[in-house]
Design an enzyme around this catalytic site. Structure first.
Site, PDB file in Angstrom:
ATOM      1  CG  HIS A  79      -8.328   7.572  -2.463  1.00  0.00           C
ATOM      2  ND1 HIS A  79      -8.027   7.021  -3.677  1.00  0.00           N
ATOM      3  CD2 HIS A  79      -8.069   6.620  -1.539  1.00  0.00           C
ATOM      4  CE1 HIS A  79      -7.596   5.769  -3.496  1.00  0.00           C
ATOM      5  NE2 HIS A  79      -7.619   5.510  -2.208  1.00  0.00           N
ATOM      6  CG  LEU A 125     -12.015   4.283  -2.351  1.00  0.00           C
ATOM      7  CD1 LEU A 125     -11.010   5.404  -2.486  1.00  0.00           C
ATOM      8  CD2 LEU A 125     -12.095   3.828  -0.902  1.00  0.00           C
ATOM      9  NE  ARG A 135      -4.951   6.503   0.157  1.00  0.00           N
ATOM     10  CZ  ARG A 135      -5.814   5.903   0.966  1.00  0.00           C
ATOM     11  NH1 ARG A 135      -6.479   6.627   1.856  1.00  0.00           N
ATOM     12  NH2 ARG A 135      -6.026   4.615   0.888  1.00  0.00           N
ATOM     13  CD  GLN A 169      -5.661  10.473   2.283  1.00  0.00           C
ATOM     14  OE1 GLN A 169      -6.384   9.539   2.566  1.00  0.00           O
ATOM     15  NE2 GLN A 169      -4.384  10.496   2.597  1.00  0.00           N
ATOM     16  CG  PHE A 174      -2.375  -0.045   0.906  1.00  0.00           C
ATOM     17  CD1 PHE A 174      -3.008  -1.241   0.638  1.00  0.00           C
ATOM     18  CD2 PHE A 174      -3.131   1.118   0.856  1.00  0.00           C
ATOM     19  CE1 PHE A 174      -4.357  -1.281   0.324  1.00  0.00           C
ATOM     20  CE2 PHE A 174      -4.472   1.091   0.547  1.00  0.00           C
ATOM     21  CZ  PHE A 174      -5.092  -0.109   0.279  1.00  0.00           C
ATOM     22  CD  GLU A 227      -2.772   3.927  -1.348  1.00  0.00           C
ATOM     23  OE1 GLU A 227      -3.453   4.916  -1.041  1.00  0.00           O
ATOM     24  OE2 GLU A 227      -1.767   3.577  -0.727  1.00  0.00           O
ATOM     25  NE  ARG A 252      -6.937   7.898   6.370  1.00  0.00           N
ATOM     26  CZ  ARG A 252      -7.141   6.948   5.443  1.00  0.00           C
ATOM     27  NH1 ARG A 252      -6.387   5.864   5.419  1.00  0.00           N
ATOM     28  NH2 ARG A 252      -8.085   7.092   4.548  1.00  0.00           N
ATOM     29  CG  HIS A 290     -10.654   8.959   0.834  1.00  0.00           C
ATOM     30  ND1 HIS A 290     -11.726   8.115   0.621  1.00  0.00           N
ATOM     31  CD2 HIS A 290      -9.712   8.215   1.458  1.00  0.00           C
ATOM     32  CE1 HIS A 290     -11.416   6.902   1.084  1.00  0.00           C
ATOM     33  NE2 HIS A 290     -10.216   6.945   1.622  1.00  0.00           N
TER      34      HIS A 290
END
Lengths: 578, 240
Positions: free
Chosen positions: A237, A247, A281, A235, A115, A250, A393, A351
C-alpha cells in the site's frame, strides 16, 4: 475432545462471519477463531467498500468489473469480477439494512467517494464508487456482522488456534485446533470446513497487518498438498506511516490529498497523467520508490527508508474530522502531527495478499489447474484466491470480496452439507498436530523464534519487495530454506498449558516461514512484470508466456510450480495505462 | 532509552497469588508500550502472556492497566510513560475481570453484559428500495459510539464496578445508546428491561472515569445520561 458439526468456519473476520450467518441458518455451524471475533483485522480496513450504487454520479457494475480486471493487470478471472461487481450493490444494501452506519449524502442516501483505479466509462476519469463509514468502514462491517451473529445465535469457539486439517484421501473431514485457554487439542469433525483466516503480511518487516495475520489457513492447506495460487502477487500500500507501516487510507487521496516529493512536486502527474494520485496501488507504490531512488525523497539520501509526503493540509479540519477522523488520530498519536497542518510522512507498507488458497466462485477449494474440487473444503476472503484481484487489488475491493464471497461460500455450504455424510473421526486425526507441538515443546534450545522471525521479515522486505530481480529472489528462497531448517531446532520457553502464547507464536512463525518460501519461489519463477510483481530484469508484461495463474505446491523443502488458465472471456488484455 | 517494565505475572498452574516481575528493555521513546512488551516476549521471556493484534488501536486486544490507568498498550507511547533512563512503567491486567494468565483476563462477563442490551439493529419493517434513508445529521447523533472496539478499558476504569460487579457497565450502555439513538432502530422496548434495572444504567454516578479512559474518544458518561433520560421519558409516558 471431538466435536461434531455440519459446518466449521475458521476465522471470524468479514468473510467468516458472513459465511457463518448464511451457513448457520441451514446447518449446525461453529466459528473457530484464534481471536475474539471483533478483534479480526477486517476491523482495520478504513476507506470504503465499492458498489456501483450511483448515489452521487452515474455508475455501472460493468464499469466496476472492468476496472477490477484492468487494475489486476488482466490476471483477474473475469467471470468472478463480474459477480463481484454485480453482487456488490445488494451486498452494500444488505449491510445498511442490517444497521451499518454509512456516511450519508444530503438526500440521506449512502455517500460515496473516489478511490484508486475506480473510473467511469472504462477509464475516462475517477468515479465516486466507495461507500464508507468515516475511515472505519471495515470496523463497521465487522461490528455489524458480529452483531448479526449475536442476533442469530451463532456458536463461537473463541481463541482456538487451528493447526491442521483432517483429510480422508482427497476430501476434508474437519480441523484440528488448540484451545488457547487450556492447551487442549480439539478435533472438529465437519461435513464442510471454510477457511477465512485472512492475510499474512507479517512475513514482511514493514506492514499494515496485525500480529495475527500469519496465514494459518493457507499454510495448513499447503502442508496438506493443496496448492497456493498467485503467491508472488503481494500488494504494498503506498501510504503507510513511515517506519511503523500503519495504514493511512487511500481515501485521503480520494478526498483530494496529494503525494509530494522533496521539491513539493505532485510527482504522480509524471507517472499517471489521467488518474494522478488515484492510480492503482502498484503503480503509485512503484512511483514513490522511483522518486526515492532518484533522490527526490524528503531526506534525499536515496536510502530505503527515505520517505515522501502525503499532503492533506488543503482539505481543511472539517473534512478530516467528518471523513477521516481515525487517520487524524493515528497521526496525532504516533507522529505527534495534525494532518490538517502538516504533511504526513509516508512510505509503502506490505498490505494485502492477492494470492492464496485457490477457489471457484462458490468458495470451493480446488487442487489443480483443472479446477478439481476438494470435497468439503472452502475458503473465502484474503486467504483465498478466486481470483478477483489478479496481480493487483483495487482499494475497497477487499471488503467487497469478503462480503460477496463470504456469503456465496456460506450459501453453497448450506446446500452441500444437506447431501454430505457426517465424517467419523477418531483422536488419531490429531496425531500429526500433536507430534508437531510435542516437537516444539520438548527439551530446550538455544535458538529463540524472535531472531528467525526478524530475519525472515527483513529478507522478504528487501529481496521480495516492490522491485525484484532474479538474484535477490534466489537469495530469499535460499534464506527461507535455511530459516525453516533453523526453525526445526527452536523450542518454546513457556512450559505452561494455559494461555501458552509462546506456543501460539511459534506455530504462527512456522506458518509464515512456509508461506514466505512459497512466495519467494513463486516470484522467482515468474519472468515478467505484472501488477504488483515488478521485475527489474523482466520489466515488461508478457501475455504470450505468462497470462496464467501460478499454482505452487509445497513439497518438503522445495516448491513445485504448476499453472491454471485465466478467464479472459469478456475483455481482451490490453496495455495498462492510466 | 533504557526502561524498567514492572509487569504483574500470574500463572494459574504454578502461582497462588499474582506477583510482579521486572524486565529491563532498551527502547526508542517514540515506540509503543506494546513494542516494549514484544521485546520482552520475543527476546527475554517467552512465557509472558498478553493479548495483541492490530498494534494501532483499532482491535481492542491489548487493553491493560498502565501506570494505574486503563488503556491500550499499542496506543500508549513509551515517552508518555517514562522520561529518562531507569524509569519504571508498571503494567497490570484490567480490573473486575478474572485474570487467566499474566495480563490476560477472562472477558466473558464483559461480553455477556454487552449481549444483554441486544447490540444489533432491531427493525423488522421491510425496506422498500435498497437502502433506508437517514440524514447525515441523524447519523452524527450516535457517531462517536460506533467507534467502540469493546476493549473493556472503560469497564476496568469504572469505580462503580469495584463496588457492584453486577453493574451493566459503561461499554454496554453506550452501545445501547448507539442503537437507541439510531433513527432506523425500533428496539427500545426490547432493551428497556436490561437497562431500566437496579443493575442497569442507574448505578452510574457520573465519575467520568470511563470517558477519560476510552481510547476511542467516546463520550461514554454523556451517553449513559442520555439513556437514563430516555428511560425516564418512557416511564413518564407510561404513567400519563
Amino acid at each position: 475432545m471431538i466435536h461434531q458439526f455440519d459446518t466449521v468456519i475458521v476465522g471470524s473476520g468479514g468473510s467468516g462471519l458472513y459465511a457463518a450467518l448464511e451457513a448457520s441458518q441451514r446447518s449446525r455451524t461453529a466459528v473457530v477463531s484464534k481471536l475474539y471475533p471483533i478483534r479480526s483485522h477486517t476491523g482495520a480496513a478504513q476507506g470504503g467498500i465499492s458498489a456501483a450504487l450511483g448515489n452521487t454520479e452515474e455508475d455501472k457494475p460493468e464499469w466496476h468489473a472492468f476496472d477490477t480486471v484492468k487494475g489486476g493487470d488482466y490476471l483477474v478471472d473475469q467471470g468472478a469480477a463480474n459477480i463481484l461487481a454485480e453482487e456488490a450493490v445488494q451486498a452494500v444494501y444488505d449491510l445498511e439494512n442490517r444497521g451499518l452506519p454509512f456516511n450519508r449524502t444530503p438526500e440521506g442516501r449512502i455517500d460515496q467517494r473516489r478511490f484508486g483505479g475506480h473510473t467511469r466509462n472504462f477509464g475516462e476519469a475517477p468515479v465516486r464508487r466507495a461507500c464508507y463509514a468515516a475511515d472505519r468502514t471495515g470496523h463497521m462491517i465487522l461490528q455489524t456482522l458480529y452483531q448479526q451473529c449475536i442476533k442469530n445465535d451463532v456458536a463461537f469457539f473463541d481463541e482456538f488456534q487451528v493447526v491442521d486439517l483432517a483429510m480422508n484421501g482427497d476430501s476434508c473431514q474437519g480441523v484440528v485446533a488448540v484451545e488457547l485457554a487450556t492447551g487442549e487439542v480439539h478435533i472438529f469433525a465437519a461435513k464442510a470446513v471454510l477457511f477465512a483466516t485472512g492475510g499474512f503480511g507479517r512475513m514482511f518487516k514493514v506492514t499494515s497487518n496485525a500480529y495475527a495475520n500469519t496465514g494459518d489457513g493457507p499454510a495448513v492447506c499447503a502442508r496438506r498438498g493443496i496448492p497456493l495460487e498467485d503467491m508472488e502477487f503481494f500488494q504494498f500500500h503506498p501510504t503507510g506511516i513511515m517506519g511503523l507501516g500503519i495504514l493511512i487510507t487511500e481515501a485521503v487521496r480520494g478526498e483530494g490529498g496529494i503525494l509530494r516529493n522533496r521539491d513539493g512536486e505532485r510527482f504522480m502527474e509524471r507517472y499517471s497523467p489521467t488518474l494522478l494520485d488515484l492510480a492503482p496501488r502498484d503503480i503509485v507504490a512503484r512511483s514513490m520508490l522511483t522518486e526515492v531512488r532518484a533522490g527526490k525523497g524528503i531526506r534525499g539520501d536515496r536510502k530505503i527508508d527515505d520517505y515522501l509526503h502525503l499532503d492533506a493540509t488543503h482539505l481543511g479540519k472539517e473534512v478530516l474530522l467528518a471523513k477521516l477522523p481515525d487517520i487524524t488520530s493515528f497521526c496525532n498519536t504516533y507522529l505527534g502531527i495534525d494532518p490538517a497542518e502538516t504533511p504526513i510522512p509516508v512510505l509503502p507498507t506490505a498490505h494485502y495478499a492477492m494470492g492464496g488458497i485457490p477457489t471457484d466462485v462458490y468458495g470451493r477449494v480446488v487442487r489443480d489447474g483443472q479446477d478439481t474440487v476438494v470435497p468439503g473444503l472452502y475458503a473465502a476472503g484474503e486467504c483465498a484466491c478466486v481470483s478477483v484481484h489478479g496481480a493487483n487489488r483495487l482499494g475497497t475491493n477487499s471488503l467487497l470480496d469478503l462480503v460477496v464471497f463470504g456469503r456465496r461460500a456460506g450459501q453453497h455450504i448450506g446446500d452441500y452439507v444437506k447431501q454430505a455424510d457426517a465424517p467419523q473421526l477418531s483422536e488419531a486425526a490429531a496425531d500429526p498436530a500433536r507430534e508437531w507441538m510435542a516437537r516444539l515443546t520438548e527439551g530446550t534450545s538455544e535458538h529463540h523464534g524472535g531472531h528467525i522471525s526478524d530475519e525472515m521479515q527483513t529478507v522478504m522486505m528487501e529481496k521480495v519487495g516492490i522491485y525484484r530481480n532474479a538474484a535477490d529472489m534466489q537469495t530469499a528462497v535460499d534464506a527461507m530454506q535455511q530459516l525453516r531448517e533453523r526453525y526445526r531446532a527452536v523450542r518454546i520457553q513457556d512450559t505452561g498449558k494455559q494461555f501458552n502464547t509462546d506456543l501460539l507464536e511459534l506455530i504462527e512463525l512456522g506458518n509464515l516461514l512456509d508461506l514466505s518460501l512459497i512466495t519467494a519461489a513463486s516470484a522467482a519463477n515468474r519472468t515478467e512484470s505484472r501488477g504488483a510483481h515488478s521485475r527489474e530484469d523482466f520489466p515488461e508484461r508478457d501475455d504470450d508466456q505468462w497470462l496464467k495463474h501460478t499454482l505452487a505446491y509445497l513439497e518438503g523443502d522445495t516448491v513445485r510450480i504448476d499453472y491454471k488458465p485465466v478467464d479472459t472471456s469478456i475483455w481482451e488484455p490490453k496495455p495498462r495505462t492510466y | 532509552m533504557k526502561i524498567n517494565l514492572k509487569i504483574q505475572r500470574f500463572n494459574p498452574e504454578t502461582d497462588t497469588e499474582p506477583r510482579f516481575q521486572e524486565y529491563s528493555v532498551e527502547i526508542d521513546p517514540n515506540a509503543r508500550l506494546l513494542d516494549a512488551l514484544m521485546q520482552v516476549k520475543r527476546f527475554q521471556d517467552g512465557s509472558l502472556g498478553f493479548r495483541k493484534s492490530c498494534a494501532h488501536g483499532v482491535c481492542g486486544s491489548d487493553a491493560m492497566r498502565i501506570n494505574g490507568k486503563d488503556g491500550l498498550a499499542c496506543k500508549t507511547l513509551v515517552k508518555d510513560l517514562a522520561t529518562g533512563d531507569g524509569d519504571t512503567i508498571t503494567v497490570e491486567p484490567l480490573r473486575y475481570l478474572p485474570v487467566q494468565r499474566d495480563l490476560i483476563v477472562d472477558q466473558s462477563d464483559f461480553f455477556r453484559k454487552y449481549r444483554l442490551i441486544k447490540p444489533y439493529l432491531i427493525n423488522d419493517d421491510p425496506v422498500e428500495a435498497g437502502e433506508r434513508i437517514q440524514s447525515q445529521e441523524e447519523r452524527m447523533v450516535f457517531d462517536d459510539t460506533t467507534n467502540c472496539i469493546l476493549c473493556a478499558s472503560c469497564y476496568s476504569a469504572c469505580p462503580v464496578l469495584g463496588e457492584n460487579t453486577a453493574f451493566l457497565g459503561p461499554a454496554a450502555i453506550s452501545q445501547a445508546y448507539r442503537f437507541l439513538a439510531d433513527t432506523r432502530d425500533q428496539g427500545f422496548a426490547e432493551r428497556q428491561p436490561a437497562l431500566d434495572d437496579p443493575d442497569g444504567v442507574w448505578p452510574c454516578q457520573n465519575h467520568f472515569k470511563c470517558t477519560k479512559a476510552c481510547p476511542r474518544s467516546i463520550l461514554i458518561t454523556k451517553r449513559i445520561n442520555q439513556v437514563k433520560r430516555m428511560l425516564d421519558k418512557a416511564r413518564e409516558a407510561e404513567s400519563e
